[in-house]
Design an enzyme around this catalytic site. Structure first.
Site, PDB file in Angstrom:
ATOM      1  N   CYS A 153       3.800  34.570   8.719  1.00 35.80           N
ATOM      2  CA  CYS A 153       4.348  35.322   9.838  1.00 35.80           C
ATOM      3  C   CYS A 153       4.708  34.389  10.977  1.00 35.80           C
ATOM      4  CB  CYS A 153       3.376  36.408  10.263  1.00 35.80           C
ATOM      5  SG  CYS A 153       3.314  37.675   9.000  1.00 35.80           S
ATOM      6  N   GLU A 154       5.742  33.638  10.731  1.00 32.37           N
ATOM      7  CA  GLU A 154       6.289  32.644  11.622  1.00 32.37           C
ATOM      8  C   GLU A 154       7.498  32.104  10.860  1.00 32.37           C
ATOM      9  OE1 GLU A 154       4.308  28.916  13.766  1.00 32.37           O
ATOM     10  OE2 GLU A 154       2.891  30.521  13.371  1.00 32.37           O
ATOM     11  N   GLU A 178       0.828  -1.207   0.000  1.00 31.46           N
ATOM     12  CA  GLU A 178       0.000   0.000   0.000  1.00 31.46           C
ATOM     13  C   GLU A 178       0.864   1.260   0.000  1.00 31.46           C
ATOM     14  OE1 GLU A 178      -2.393  -1.342   3.303  1.00 31.46           O
ATOM     15  OE2 GLU A 178      -0.973  -0.496   4.727  1.00 31.46           O
ATOM     16  N   PRO A 179       1.533   1.496  -1.122  1.00 32.60           N
ATOM     17  CA  PRO A 179       2.422   2.650  -1.196  1.00 32.60           C
ATOM     18  C   PRO A 179       1.693   3.971  -1.444  1.00 32.60           C
ATOM     19  CG  PRO A 179       2.477   1.437  -3.258  1.00 32.60           C
ATOM     20  CD  PRO A 179       1.545   0.680  -2.348  1.00 32.60           C
ATOM     21  N   GLY A 180       2.168   5.012  -0.784  1.00 31.87           N
ATOM     22  CA  GLY A 180       1.711   6.360  -1.087  1.00 31.87           C
ATOM     23  C   GLY A 180       2.866   7.091  -1.744  1.00 31.87           C
ATOM     24  N   TYR A 219       9.130  17.660   9.302  1.00 32.35           N
ATOM     25  CA  TYR A 219       9.965  16.459   9.320  1.00 32.35           C
ATOM     26  C   TYR A 219      11.433  16.746   9.021  1.00 32.35           C
ATOM     27  CZ  TYR A 219       5.398  14.189   8.445  1.00 32.35           C
ATOM     28  OH  TYR A 219       4.100  13.771   8.483  1.00 32.35           O
ATOM     29  N   TYR A 258       2.141  13.843   0.562  1.00 27.93           N
ATOM     30  CA  TYR A 258       2.073  14.552   1.845  1.00 27.93           C
ATOM     31  C   TYR A 258       2.420  16.028   1.703  1.00 27.93           C
ATOM     32  CZ  TYR A 258       2.098   9.679   3.036  1.00 27.93           C
ATOM     33  OH  TYR A 258       1.793   8.342   3.060  1.00 27.93           O
TER      34      TYR A 258
END
Ligand SMILES: *Cc1c(COP(=O)(O)O)cnc(C)c1O
Length: 401
Positions: free
Chosen positions: A328-329, A259-261, A302, A356
């Site tokens: 603004c971060e 079940e690859p994404g 990540y 993702y």
């Protein structure tokens, strides 16, 4: 996709823009199929959460892919895209028993990863076969946020709880039709897969009515030139041999599921944005782009390294840039990267923007989500419109004061 195609897409649809290459998706799908060509009964289930645009789902289904879904909403999207419910495996974690019941009523296969839920579901529906998700307790995956098979993980039923599983099966008379594992993302080492597979075979033997074994996913793909990737061919040769041997012992030709994404869509995607300004400080040259972690959060969440190219000025002298967003971060995409000389208005392309990326995007800072396009048969087709101000207000209830 050539730079010309990408720049034309930007002219047509603006920035920021996600664009996905159908040829790349197809070649990855076929590559995986080819690596396991000696498995009689192979099913590839695309993991919807990686990229869930309905046109992408339709493309996958049209190639013959099944579906890996982790929520009832993903199940419904996949059904809308036209997949046979029997080709969906629903693998939730921490959802309510009501949601699991609702999904099973749609005719979708269920994967259970919790002893209590197995018992509850078995008592309610002893006639509906289920798959069980096993936690083989191996540490695998690119980083701790995406490692889900280790001893402290919330995922799966521990292999050490096999006696409990067997007792529940006996008491409820529920039928186990599959065993499953998914131990993390970005697993590089083929041996890690093979070790985990051995653990799965061991437990699989204890169930007499299996139809499939699902080895999950987690294949590592290269993120920048020279980066490593899982050796799918080697895995294919070694796991096929072991799987076929297991089927002989088991006395039945089981289905092998992956079940690859990421493997299917990561490299197919490019994220295109425009440089708003160049800002030279005492220490750094910043390239400030018309996007931020609202659209691409993987570098910040990540520490992912997405390769960045200046596609509107690709062959100039390379300089060091820190590529940052407009949120603004602190939203740093890359620090001190060598990129062909950048001027305001240039178009930057982020690689590996298929998996993702859009699916984790948000409206933070009340920005619109980007448009998405699909490159197929030498044409770029829009598959999601850029949001408008109405979209930001769509579910809000405006009180009067
Ligand atoms: C996320 C997920 C996948 C896909 O993982 P990739 O690393 O994108 O291939 C497969 N199976 C399950 C159960 C998942 O949660």
């Amino acid at each position: 996709m050539k730079n010309k195609v990408l720049l034309e897409a930007v002219d047509k649809f603006g920035t920021p823009l996600y664009i996905y290459d159908s040829n790349m998706i197809k070649s990855q799908y076929n590559r995986l199929k080819q690596s396991f060509k000696d498995v009689k009964n192979l099913q590839i289930n695309y993991a919807v959460k990686a990229l869930s645009n309905i046109s992408i789902l339709k493309y996958m289904i049209n190639m013959g892919s099944g579906i890996d879904a982790v929520s009832i909403q993903e199940v419904i999207l996949a059904l809308k895209a036209g997949v046979n419910p029997k080709k969906i495996l629903y693998t939730p974690n921490g959802v309510s028993i009501e949601e699991i019941k609702e999904v099973s009523e749609l005719g979708v296969s269920i994967n259970i990863d919790n002893l209590e839920v197995l018992e509850q579901f078995g008592n309610l529906n002893p006639d509906i076969p289920v798959c069980i998700r096993i936690n083989p307790h191996i540490m695998a995956g690119g980083n701790s946020k995406i490692s889900v098979g280790h001893i402290d993980s919330k995922f799966g039923i521990s292999i050490h709880q096999t006696p409990h599983i067997l007792r529940i099966v006996e008491n409820t008379k529920i039928n186990i039709n599959g065993v499953h594992m998914h131990t993390g993302s970005d697993i590089l080492d083929v041996e890690v897969f093979l070790n985990a597979a051995e653990i799965l075979f061991k437990i699989a033997k204890k169930f007499k009515n299996l139809e499939f074994i699902d080895f999950g996913s987690g294949f590592k793909v290269p993120y920048y030139p020279g980066d490593s990737e899982t050796n799918i061919d080697e895995l294919g040769v070694k796991l096929t041999e072991r799987f076929n041997l297991f089927c002989d012992e088991y006395g039945k030709e089981l289905k092998l599921i992956f079940e690859p994404g990421k493997f299917l869509v990561s490299q197919a995607g490019k994220f295109l944005c425009r440089v708003n300004s160049i800002k030279q400080t005492t220490s750094t040259v910043f390239a400030q782009v018309d996007t931020g972690f609202n659209h691409l959060i993987r570098p910040m969440m990540y520490g992912s390294n997405h390769h960045i190219e200046n596609i509107s000025n690709p062959d100039d002298m390379e300089r060091y840039y820190s590529v940052v967003g407009y949120i603004c971060e602190t939203d740093t995409f890359a620090t001190n990267k060598k990129i062909s000389s950048i001027s305001p208005g240039d178009i930057l392309s982020f690689s590996n923007a298929g998996a993702y990326c859009f699916s984790m995007s948000s409206n933070y800072n009340s920005r619109f989500k980007p448009a998405e396009a699909f490159y197929i048969d030498d044409k770029v087709l829009l598959i999601r419109e850029r949001e408008k101000i109405e979209d930001l207000l769509i579910n809000q209830i405006e009180l009067s004061f």
